[in-house]
Design a protein around this motif. Structure first.
Motif, short mmCIF file in Angstrom:
data_model
loop_
_atom_site.label_atom_id
_atom_site.label_comp_id
_atom_site.label_asym_id
_atom_site.label_seq_id
_atom_site.Cartn_x
_atom_site.Cartn_y
_atom_site.Cartn_z
N PRO A 15 4.32 5.40 -8.56
CA PRO A 15 5.44 4.47 -8.40
C PRO A 15 5.79 3.72 -9.67
CG PRO A 15 3.44 3.60 -7.39
CD PRO A 15 3.16 5.03 -7.74
N ASP A 16 4.85 3.57 -10.59
CA ASP A 16 5.12 2.86 -11.84
C ASP A 16 5.57 3.79 -12.96
OD1 ASP A 16 4.27 0.59 -10.53
OD2 ASP A 16 2.22 0.76 -11.23
N ASN A 17 5.66 5.09 -12.67
CA ASN A 17 6.16 6.08 -13.62
C ASN A 17 5.31 6.15 -14.89
OD1 ASN A 17 7.75 8.15 -14.57
ND2 ASN A 17 9.55 6.91 -14.97
N TRP A 18 4.00 6.07 -14.73
CA TRP A 18 3.12 6.28 -15.88
C TRP A 18 3.11 7.75 -16.29
CZ3 TRP A 18 -1.20 3.15 -18.06
CH2 TRP A 18 -1.02 1.79 -17.85
N GLY A 19 3.52 8.63 -15.40
CA GLY A 19 3.59 10.04 -15.75
C GLY A 19 4.52 10.29 -16.92
N ALA A 72 0.83 -1.20 0.00
CA ALA A 72 0.00 0.00 0.00
C ALA A 72 0.87 1.25 0.00
CB ALA A 72 -0.94 0.00 1.21
N LEU A 73 1.95 1.23 0.77
CA LEU A 73 2.85 2.38 0.79
C LEU A 73 3.57 2.55 -0.54
CD1 LEU A 73 4.43 1.93 4.35
CD2 LEU A 73 2.81 3.69 3.63
N ALA A 74 4.00 1.44 -1.13
CA ALA A 74 4.66 1.52 -2.44
C ALA A 74 3.73 2.10 -3.48
CB ALA A 74 5.12 0.13 -2.87
N GLY A 75 2.47 1.69 -3.44
CA GLY A 75 1.49 2.21 -4.39
C GLY A 75 1.21 3.67 -4.22
N THR A 119 10.52 -5.63 -6.33
CA THR A 119 9.63 -4.66 -6.98
C THR A 119 9.96 -3.24 -6.54
OG1 THR A 119 7.86 -6.30 -7.13
CG2 THR A 119 7.22 -3.98 -7.34
N HIS A 120 10.20 -3.06 -5.24
CA HIS A 120 10.54 -1.73 -4.74
C HIS A 120 11.85 -1.25 -5.34
CE1 HIS A 120 7.28 -2.56 -2.17
NE2 HIS A 120 7.91 -3.15 -1.19
N ARG A 121 12.83 -2.14 -5.43
CA ARG A 121 14.13 -1.72 -5.96
C ARG A 121 14.05 -1.41 -7.46
NH1 ARG A 121 17.94 -6.11 -2.63
NH2 ARG A 121 17.63 -5.11 -0.58
N ARG A 144 5.74 5.68 -1.63
CA ARG A 144 6.65 5.70 -0.47
C ARG A 144 7.51 4.44 -0.50
NH1 ARG A 144 2.78 6.90 4.50
NH2 ARG A 144 4.78 6.83 5.60
N ALA A 145 8.40 4.40 -1.50
CA ALA A 145 9.17 3.20 -1.77
C ALA A 145 10.12 2.85 -0.62
CB ALA A 145 9.96 3.36 -3.07
N GLY A 146 10.75 3.86 -0.02
CA GLY A 146 11.70 3.59 1.05
C GLY A 146 11.07 2.87 2.22
N ALA A 147 9.94 3.39 2.68
CA ALA A 147 9.23 2.76 3.80
C ALA A 147 8.74 1.37 3.41
CB ALA A 147 8.06 3.63 4.24
N ALA A 148 8.31 1.23 2.15
CA ALA A 148 7.81 -0.06 1.68
C ALA A 148 8.92 -1.11 1.69
CB ALA A 148 7.24 0.09 0.27
N GLU A 149 10.12 -0.73 1.24
CA GLU A 149 11.22 -1.69 1.21
C GLU A 149 11.64 -2.10 2.62
OE1 GLU A 149 15.66 -2.32 -0.73
OE2 GLU A 149 14.41 -0.64 -1.37
N ALA A 150 11.60 -1.15 3.54
CA ALA A 150 11.95 -1.47 4.93
C ALA A 150 10.96 -2.47 5.51
CB ALA A 150 11.96 -0.19 5.77
#
Length: 851
Positions: free
Chosen positions: A592-596, A385-388, A421-423, A391-397
């Motif tokens: 997070p998926d860089n669709w932008g 949920a955080l990665a989505g 996935t986070h990396r 907030r990749a850093g918190a998600a990886e932790a």
């Protein structure tokens, strides 16, 4: 009756016209009655009618009826007549006539509140034609008989105003906020206020002041939940009217958990209270898809106000009652109610509900529920949920913590894939692959690796891996079908996509990672269709997918982006830019998926096609800033966007070179359909050296697009206007209107050079008709046809750069030629156009561009 400070009036042109006709002395009526519910704009429309009459030279008057003044006979008209001696209504009419006011246009607001003498006075004005009347009243509320008779007896016309439509609200918001408004924001404001103009104004002003309604990348977006200000809460309280305790109880239950099944409410509310809220139209009941009746508040804004006014202790108690009643609903709804109630927490319920909320794409709710859960599974859900939410850093932790605490092989696998996935998402693909190696051989790991390979620009490898996993017949094989659609879509293999699509859609919808997999499938399917040239089918699919995304954040923006790309293929430039701008704004800061990146690439191309070089460059810079290993698949699209930027500047040598670069990148990654698009773009810029390669590709790439691109290229290389005309018609039949316009414009240019002026005129007219269906298109082919300057393509290119203010040296560096060559072209262009110098040449080109 000064209109200063009023919002614009929209959606009422028909009613304004009817009212103007009704007060016309030759219209056969004494005026008009404007009826409608509270807040729909009765008073505003009446004032607009009076303002218009005043501008035409009429004398106008205004009277307002109120409940407080209803015990004063003729009180609302004290400023128009003398009531000191309390004249009878007929005498008051005579006074009005004697004062020479027969031509007056008199507005009377809230006529349902008039006392009987005032009502008789108004009726007398109508029968004696003492003035033209514009009368407003509340629909559904008893009015004096004399007022009712105004329209029943045909003395006045009657207009019934309804709430504003979604289109009306969108137009109004765009005007008031002076900028584009996200479609979801417009729809949400419309739904929240039920189209009530008065509510809308208060809500917009309050939310804007609070910063929840604000601009992102130039687009107005409304985020968060409204917190009604005191003035709005007071207004809603007046509109709702007095509420007894049982009635308020019904409304509060709906405010906390609407919609509620009508049958399930029987044991929670008093029957008489339920009947009253229905009779007062405070709730609406409709059958769902399952045929069961469900109740909602008629105006959702009432729910926000009721919740704001509710004491927290009572709200928590009622949520607890709802959670453990049949009205509690599915697991996510029940868990949400429990979480905010006074009942004992249930960590297992929260963890399971968090996983389901994640699958639906409701990331903030999944975040809240997962935090209330316990255990490794809850940690993994929270990390996703955080990665989505970016907030990749918190998600990886969290993934690392879950890996250390994992008690089962499935949990260790899930943690490893989450870490990978986070990396990958933060641009560390090598580390991501190392994380996957720890669980090598697992279907889940191979499927994830296929997705990484696809995004990293290795679609052939991605297809091979996904097909291998899908062929094993395991549960994960179905999920691999989703990655397979993405890979096949990037390769332009539409028929194979069709074959695997049903399995992929089903697997994506069921997967815990549905929020990521579903748009991958959608994009792959639509991408394959549009690259094959099946534009109409692609547009239909894109609309379905956008609708399926609903209002779920991020998923909604991805659906919007997919529809925008197809709009661009159709040549609908204005619509495409609006959708792309909306998608980019919605993804900003939560992507997070860089669709932008994809949004800005398409936006740069769209602006380039419109001939807006500055806007194209801004979008291109945004795209380049987002480019990295997670979007390497789209390197050809980035190069093609740069080609359109150069084309908008008029630098066709550079544009053609960039299109060739895009083709080379596409060919290197096995994306032959993308190579076709890039080479065909070079043809649209005037390239005549790609017909052979396109003919080769026509035997390898499926769908009508490649075949037609090859025919287009061959016709241009042969300077065959007739064949270009035929190609134009066929592009139009495919739904690619801008491609049709370009082919027709090139036909016109060929005819013109051959001295066939009649044929040139016809082809140019056809091109313009296609453009009229597209929007503000200014591609190189269309600009050349419009300018018709008697100079060569190279001279035109250099003249265009002169017009931008570049020096001869700067032009030489840009085109990689000598300064002497530039000077020679400028000299010849000036001679042909009979202008004295480069300054005059630039001015002439700018004038031609503006025409």
């Amino acid at each position: 009756m000064d209109v200063a400070g009023r919002w614009p009036i929209v959606g009422r042109s028909g009613e304004l016209g009817s009212a103007a006709t009704a007060i016309d002395p030759d219209g056969g009526r004494a005026g008009v009655v404007v009826a409608g519910g509270a807040g729909v704009g009765r008073t505003r429309l009446a004032l607009e009618v009076l303002d218009a009459a005043s501008r035409r030279g009429a004398t106008t008057g205004w009277a307002v009826a109120t409940a407080a003044a209803s015990n004063v006979p003729l009180g609302p008209f004290a400023h128009l007549i003398s009531i000191g001696s309390a004249p009878a209504p007929h005498a008051a009419v005579e006074q009005l006539l004697a004062a020479g006011q027969a031509g007056m246009v008199l507005g009377i607001d809230d006529a349902h509140l008039l006392d009987d003498w005032s009502a008789a006075f108004v009726h007398g004005i109508a029968t004696r034609s003492a003035a033209r009347l514009v009368v407003t009243l509340r629909a559904g509320v008893p009015a004096p008989d004399a007022i009712t008779a105004l329209w029943k007896d045909g003395l006045l016309a009657r207009l019934d105003l309804v709430a504003l439509s979604l289109d009306d609200v969108t137009e109004l918001l765009t005007a008031v906020l002076e900028g584009p408004v996200e479609s979801h924001t417009a729809a949400r404001l419309w739904e929240t206020t039920a189209g009530n103009a008065q509510y809308l104004r208060h809500l917009v002003e309050d939310e804007r002041a609070a910063g929840r309604l604000a601009t992102t990348l130039g687009v107005w977006r409304w985020q968060g939940e409204p917190q009604p200000a005191a003035s709005l809460m007071e207004l809603v309280a007046v509109r709702m009217g007095p509420l007894s305790a049982p009635v308020r109880h019904v409304l509060e239950l709906l405010a906390l958990a609407e919609p509620l099944d009508v049958g399930l409410l029987d044991g929670l509310v008093e029957p008489a209270a339920w009947e009253e809220v229905e009779q007062r139209q405070l709730v609406s009941v409709a059958a769902g898809s399952d045929g069961r009746l469900r109740a909602r508040l008629t105006v959702p804004l009432h729910g926000y106000v009721l919740r704001s006014a509710m004491q927290s202790v009572r709200a928590r108690r009622l949520r607890g009652v709802l959670a453990f009643s049949p009205a509690g609903g599915d697991i996510v709804r029940r868990a949400g109610l429990v979480l905010d109630s006074d009942v004992a927490p249930d960590p297992d319920l929260f963890a399971a509900a968090a996983a389901e909320a994640l699958r639906r794409g409701e990331l903030p709710l999944a975040d809240r529920l997962a935090r209330a859960g316990v255990g490794v599974d809850a940690e993994l859900t929270l990390g996703k949920a955080l990665a989505g939410q970016g907030r990749a850093g918190a998600a990886e932790a969290l993934a690392a913590a879950a890996s250390a605490s994992a008690a089962t092989g499935a949990q260790r696998l899930d943690a490893a894939i989450a870490t990978a996935t986070h990396r990958f998402g933060v641009g560390r693909p090598e580390e991501a692959e190392r994380a996957l190696h720890r669980v090598a051989g697992e279907d889940e790991a191979e499927t994830t690796g296929a997705a990484f390979a696809l995004l990293a620009g290795r679609p052939v490898e991605a297809e091979r891996t996904a097909r291998r996993v899908a062929g094993r017949g395991t549960p994960m094989g179905a999920r691999a079908a989703a990655a397979l659609v993405g890979a096949l879509g990037s390769l332009g293999r539409a028929e194979e996509v069709r074959a695997v699509l049903p399995v992929a859609l089903d697997a994506a919808a069921r997967s815990p990672d549905a929020a990521h997999l579903r748009p991958m499938v959608w994009f792959g399917h639509v991408h394959a269709l549009r690259q094959a040239g099946l534009i109409t089918e692609a547009a239909d699919a894109a609309r379905r997918y956008r609708a399926a995304a609903g209002s779920v954040p991020v998923l909604r923006e991805k659906g919007t982006l997919i529809e925008a790309v197809v709009a661009l293929d159709r040549g609908e430039l204005t619509s495409a830019v609006d959708l792309l701008r909306e998608a980019a704004a919605g993804l900003h800061g939560n992507d997070p998926d860089n669709w932008g990146f994809r949004a800005f690439v398409a936006m740069a191309a769209a602006h380039g096609m419109a001939g807006d070089a500055e806007a194209a460059q801004v979008a291109l810079e945004q795209a380049r800033a987002r480019y990295g290993p997670t979007v390497a698949l789209f390197a050809p699209e980035l190069a093609l966007a740069a080609a359109w930027g150069a084309a908008a500047e008029g630098v066709l040598t550079e544009a053609v070179a960039a299109a060739h670069e895009a083709a080379s990148l596409a060919r290197g990654s096995g994306r032959l359909a993308a190579e076709v698009e890039a080479l065909h773009t070079a043809v649209r810029f005037g390239a005549r050296d790609v017909a052979g390669r396109l003919a080769e590709l026509a035997c390898q790439v499926e769908g009508p697009r490649c075949e037609l691109a090859a025919l287009h290229s061959a016709a241009l290389a042969a300077a065959d206007g007739g064949r270009l005309d035929d190609v134009s018609v066929r592009w139009g039949e495919l739904g690619a209107l801008l491609l049709a316009a370009d082919a027709a414009a090139q036909a016109a240019e060929v005819y013109q050079r051959a001295g066939l002026k009649g044929s040139a005129h016809v082809a140019a007219g056809r091109a313009q008709r296609w453009v009229n269906s597209c929007g503000p298109a200014r591609t190189p082919a269309l600009r050349a046809t419009a300018r018709r300057l008697p100079i060569t393509a190279r001279e035109r290119e250099i003249a265009a750069l002169v017009a931008t203010g570049l020096s001869n040296l700067e032009i030489a560096k840009r085109l990689v030629v000598s300064v002497r060559t530039v000077e020679g072209h400028i000299y010849r262009a000036c001679t042909k156009l009979d202008v004295p110098d480069r300054s005059a040449l630039g001015a002439l080109v700018r004038q031609a561009e503006a025409s």
